[in-house]
Design a protein around this motif. Structure first.
Motif, PDB file in Angstrom:
ATOM      1  N   LEU A  82       3.706   2.244   2.710  1.00  0.00           N
ATOM      2  CA  LEU A  82       4.535   3.442   2.614  1.00  0.00           C
ATOM      3  C   LEU A  82       3.660   4.692   2.634  1.00  0.00           C
ATOM      4  O   LEU A  82       2.514   4.671   2.177  1.00  0.00           O
ATOM      5  CB  LEU A  82       5.341   3.440   1.312  1.00  0.00           C
ATOM      6  N   MET A  83       4.240   5.768   3.151  1.00  0.00           N
ATOM      7  CA  MET A  83       3.611   7.080   3.050  1.00  0.00           C
ATOM      8  C   MET A  83       4.657   8.056   2.537  1.00  0.00           C
ATOM      9  O   MET A  83       5.701   8.261   3.168  1.00  0.00           O
ATOM     10  CB  MET A  83       3.064   7.553   4.403  1.00  0.00           C
ATOM     11  N   PHE A  84       4.404   8.627   1.386  1.00  0.00           N
ATOM     12  CA  PHE A  84       5.269   9.646   0.809  1.00  0.00           C
ATOM     13  C   PHE A  84       4.591  11.007   1.014  1.00  0.00           C
ATOM     14  O   PHE A  84       3.470  11.225   0.556  1.00  0.00           O
ATOM     15  CB  PHE A  84       5.494   9.402  -0.683  1.00  0.00           C
ATOM     16  N   VAL A  85       5.270  11.900   1.699  1.00  0.00           N
ATOM     17  CA  VAL A  85       4.753  13.248   1.911  1.00  0.00           C
ATOM     18  C   VAL A  85       5.460  14.157   0.914  1.00  0.00           C
ATOM     19  O   VAL A  85       6.653  14.437   1.039  1.00  0.00           O
ATOM     20  CB  VAL A  85       4.999  13.729   3.352  1.00  0.00           C
ATOM     21  N   THR A  86       4.713  14.574  -0.092  1.00  0.00           N
ATOM     22  CA  THR A  86       5.308  15.286  -1.221  1.00  0.00           C
ATOM     23  C   THR A  86       5.245  16.798  -1.023  1.00  0.00           C
ATOM     24  O   THR A  86       4.187  17.358  -0.709  1.00  0.00           O
ATOM     25  CB  THR A  86       4.579  14.905  -2.526  1.00  0.00           C
ATOM     26  N   GLY A  93       0.826  -1.190   0.000  1.00  0.00           N
ATOM     27  CA  GLY A  93       0.000   0.000   0.000  1.00  0.00           C
ATOM     28  C   GLY A  93       0.860   1.239   0.000  1.00  0.00           C
ATOM     29  O   GLY A  93       1.874   1.294   0.709  1.00  0.00           O
ATOM     30  N   ILE A  94       0.472   2.218  -0.806  1.00  0.00           N
ATOM     31  CA  ILE A  94       1.239   3.467  -0.890  1.00  0.00           C
ATOM     32  C   ILE A  94       0.284   4.646  -0.753  1.00  0.00           C
ATOM     33  O   ILE A  94      -0.666   4.786  -1.519  1.00  0.00           O
ATOM     34  CB  ILE A  94       2.002   3.577  -2.224  1.00  0.00           C
ATOM     35  N   SER A  95       0.545   5.472   0.251  1.00  0.00           N
ATOM     36  CA  SER A  95      -0.200   6.711   0.426  1.00  0.00           C
ATOM     37  C   SER A  95       0.694   7.875   0.016  1.00  0.00           C
ATOM     38  O   SER A  95       1.873   7.915   0.377  1.00  0.00           O
ATOM     39  CB  SER A  95      -0.623   6.876   1.886  1.00  0.00           C
ATOM     40  N   GLN A  96       0.119   8.781  -0.771  1.00  0.00           N
ATOM     41  CA  GLN A  96       0.863   9.988  -1.120  1.00  0.00           C
ATOM     42  C   GLN A  96       0.120  11.190  -0.563  1.00  0.00           C
ATOM     43  O   GLN A  96      -1.046  11.426  -0.894  1.00  0.00           O
ATOM     44  CB  GLN A  96       1.029  10.126  -2.638  1.00  0.00           C
ATOM     45  N   PHE A 150       7.568   4.376   6.498  1.00  0.00           N
ATOM     46  CA  PHE A 150       7.329   2.970   6.163  1.00  0.00           C
ATOM     47  C   PHE A 150       7.025   2.175   7.426  1.00  0.00           C
ATOM     48  O   PHE A 150       7.366   2.588   8.549  1.00  0.00           O
ATOM     49  CB  PHE A 150       8.558   2.376   5.461  1.00  0.00           C
ATOM     50  N   ASN A 151       6.349   1.022   7.261  1.00  0.00           N
ATOM     51  CA  ASN A 151       6.178   0.112   8.400  1.00  0.00           C
ATOM     52  C   ASN A 151       7.545  -0.501   8.715  1.00  0.00           C
ATOM     53  O   ASN A 151       8.295  -0.899   7.820  1.00  0.00           O
ATOM     54  CB  ASN A 151       5.137  -0.976   8.100  1.00  0.00           C
ATOM     55  N   GLU A 152       7.879  -0.574   9.988  1.00  0.00           N
ATOM     56  CA  GLU A 152       9.246  -0.913  10.399  1.00  0.00           C
ATOM     57  C   GLU A 152       9.677  -2.317   9.972  1.00  0.00           C
ATOM     58  O   GLU A 152      10.858  -2.570   9.720  1.00  0.00           O
ATOM     59  CB  GLU A 152       9.368  -0.745  11.911  1.00  0.00           C
TER      60      GLU A 152
END
Length: 537
Positions: A479-483, A443-446, A494-496
């Motif tokens: 993952l979470m990308f803060v753009t 899963g990817i959150s932006q 990211f999850n550890e």
């Protein structure tokens, strides 16, 4: 049949605006099309729609087949005040073994089958009649002579004795319904007793003086051409069908219920026929044999082609077209479809080309939201997914919409990237997508925001959310990308348990939570491909 145009489950500006723009194009080409969304519309998209005075599409819960999509027997029911005979004849005409029973307001009152009718006629009260004057008239093929009551309820008595014996032995009352042939003395006696009704058999004409007396005593009179035995036998068939009803609380299905739920329950309950309810009214009956007779929803997909990103029940729908700019997923279709995928930065760029091909003019408001979609997906042309065609298309749309690209784009991002008042889960979920890498779920959150410090100051809470999500939903990687569109890069979280995977996938030797990745702004071209490649290899 109406066709729905929609994007993925996490509506962004491209998904929503492309759905509206493509639906408008199809409407211009003569199709019955409506744009829909599969989730809540974010702030950026709301800004775009409000800027160009475009209405938000309605929410589409799913495209699963429901009872309303099935070819069940509509208007298949009997009124509780129908006669047994009329009810039986209707079942015979419809080739069914039973029907729902309703009142005059279409409220469900029960379910009656042929077995119930037979049981009532064999085991029920043979001497009581409870029906309407009209029902009785039809069943015994009668002719109305006198009518004072709409409802006829009483004891059925056939005058089978000699006249003197009958008058001596049988005490008639207003609760009696007398069946009699050519026997004037018994008629006279019955009229004097104020019986409820006289049924005169054999087409005998009641003498004028008796008819006058019957009229004075308010005695209902019907004449039948049939003999007494036949009339006595048929009269019970005039009884209201509700008298034979043994199932007052049958299993029902609503029009909004799903087909697969109907099949499951129907197979468990061991019944074949079920009343169908809509807005608390009975609208017909569905049979187990109707399970394979239905119409699928007609769908056009934009900005996605993965089943797991689409509407619930998409495998039960007819997909007519796909217009997308992402990689092609594990997409299945039972019929040939139009599949338009181009390596551009935005779906609206492709839709613009389709407008040109069909020589359809683009209105100012539609041009505005298409421009919004392109600016959003390309980060005002800073994303590596941006192509020359995106830029060229955006400029043409900006002319039609009469806006300045840079000024409008910045204002749109400012409106859309505010996270004030939002919870961690809301921030994370507003642009979260799931993918498959072989047997692994990722899963990817932006998150795009100009308020980066707010997230960095609370990064421990975000990391905890990622760890919980990975555990509870069995994601291999979350993952979470803060753009940051100003700095043209993203902060990664990211999850550890997936740290080694993330480090190797993105070739990061000194990976830590919140690391800034310069130039990484595209999930489609930068974030997702590297992770997919690593996990599949």
């Amino acid at each position: 049949m109406k066709t729905y145009v929609f994007g993925h489950k996490k509506p962004d500006t491209d998904t929503v605006c492309s759905s509206i723009a493509y639906a408008y194009l199809k409407q211009c080409l003569g199709m019955d099309v409506e744009p829909r969304v599969l989730g809540d519309i974010n702030k950026e998209t709301k800004f775009a729609l409000q800027s160009f005075n475009v209405e938000e599409p309605k929410y589409l819960n799913d495209v699963k087949i429901r009872i309303k999509d099935m070819k069940y027997l509509r208007n298949a029911y009997i009124n509780e005040r129908m006669s047994l005979e009329e009810s039986f004849n209707l079942m015979h005409e419809m080739n069914v073994t039973g029907l729902p029973m309703i009142d005059d307001e279409s409220n469900l009152k029960g379910y009656v089958n042929l077995k119930d009718i037979c049981k009532y006629l064999i085991e029920g009260d043979m001497y009581t009649l409870e029906t309407s004057y009209d029902n009785l008239l039809k069943v015994i093929y009668g002719k109305s002579i006198l009518q004072f009551d709409d409802e006829i309820k009483g004891n059925l008595i056939a005058a089978a004795y000699r006249s003197t014996t009958f008058m001596d032995e049988i005490k008639l009352t207003n609760d009696d319904i007398l069946i009699v042939g050519d026997r004037s003395k018994i008629m006279d006696y019955a009229i004097d007793c104020h019986v409820k009704m006289l049924i005169i058999t054999g087409n005998f004409n009641i003498p004028a003086e008796l008819l006058a007396k019957a009229n004075q005593n308010r005695v209902n009179v019907i004449v039948s051409k049939d003999p007494t035995y036949v009339v006595s036998t048929r009269a019970r068939l005039a009884n209201y069908v509700y008298l034979a009803c043994n199932q007052v609380n049958p299993i029902t299905f609503r029009e909004s219920d799903y087909r697969d739920d109907f099949i499951t329950l129907a197979e468990q309950s061991n019944h074949t026929n079920y009343p169908v309810i809509h807005k608390d009214k009975c609208v017909g009956m569905i049979r187990l044999i109707d399970q394979n007779s239905y119409e699928k929803h007609q769908c056009i997909l934009v900005d996605h082609n993965f089943n797991e990103q689409s509407a619930e029940g998409i495998d039960e729908a007819n997909i007519l077209e796909v217009v997308d700019h992402h990689n092609i997923g594990l997409f299945k279709s039972s019929l040939p479809i139009s599949f338009r995928v181009m390596p551009v930065g935005c779906t609206s760029t492709i839709i613009y080309q389709i407008y040109q091909e069909n020589k359809v003019d683009i209105p100012k408001n539609i041009a505005g939201i298409m421009l919004s979609a392109i600016l959003s997906d390309t980060l005002i042309f800073k994303s590596p997914t941006t192509t020359e065609l995106d830029i060229k298309t955006a400029k043409k749309l900006a002319e039609i919409a009469e806006v300045d690209i840079e000024e409008y784009g910045i204002n749109m991002f400012k409106a859309g990237t505010s996270i004030e008042g939002m919870t961690i889960e809301e921030i994370f979920q507003q642009d979260f997508k799931s993918f498959k890498a072989d047997a692994n779920s990722i899963g990817i959150s932006q998150v795009m925001t100009l308020n980066i410090d707010s997230i960095l100051d609370n990064k421990d809470d975000y990391i905890k959310h990622l760890n919980t999500l990975a555990t509870t939903l069995e994601y291999k990687v979350v993952l979470m990308f803060v753009t940051d569109i100003i700095k043209n890069g993203s902060y990664i979280f990211f999850n550890e348990s997936a740290k080694d995977i993330v480090a190797n996938a993105y070739n990061l030797k000194d990976l830590k939570q919140g690391l800034f990745l310069d130039g990484i702004v595209s999930r489609k071209k930068q974030m997702l491909p590297k992770l997919l490649d690593y996990l599949t290899k």
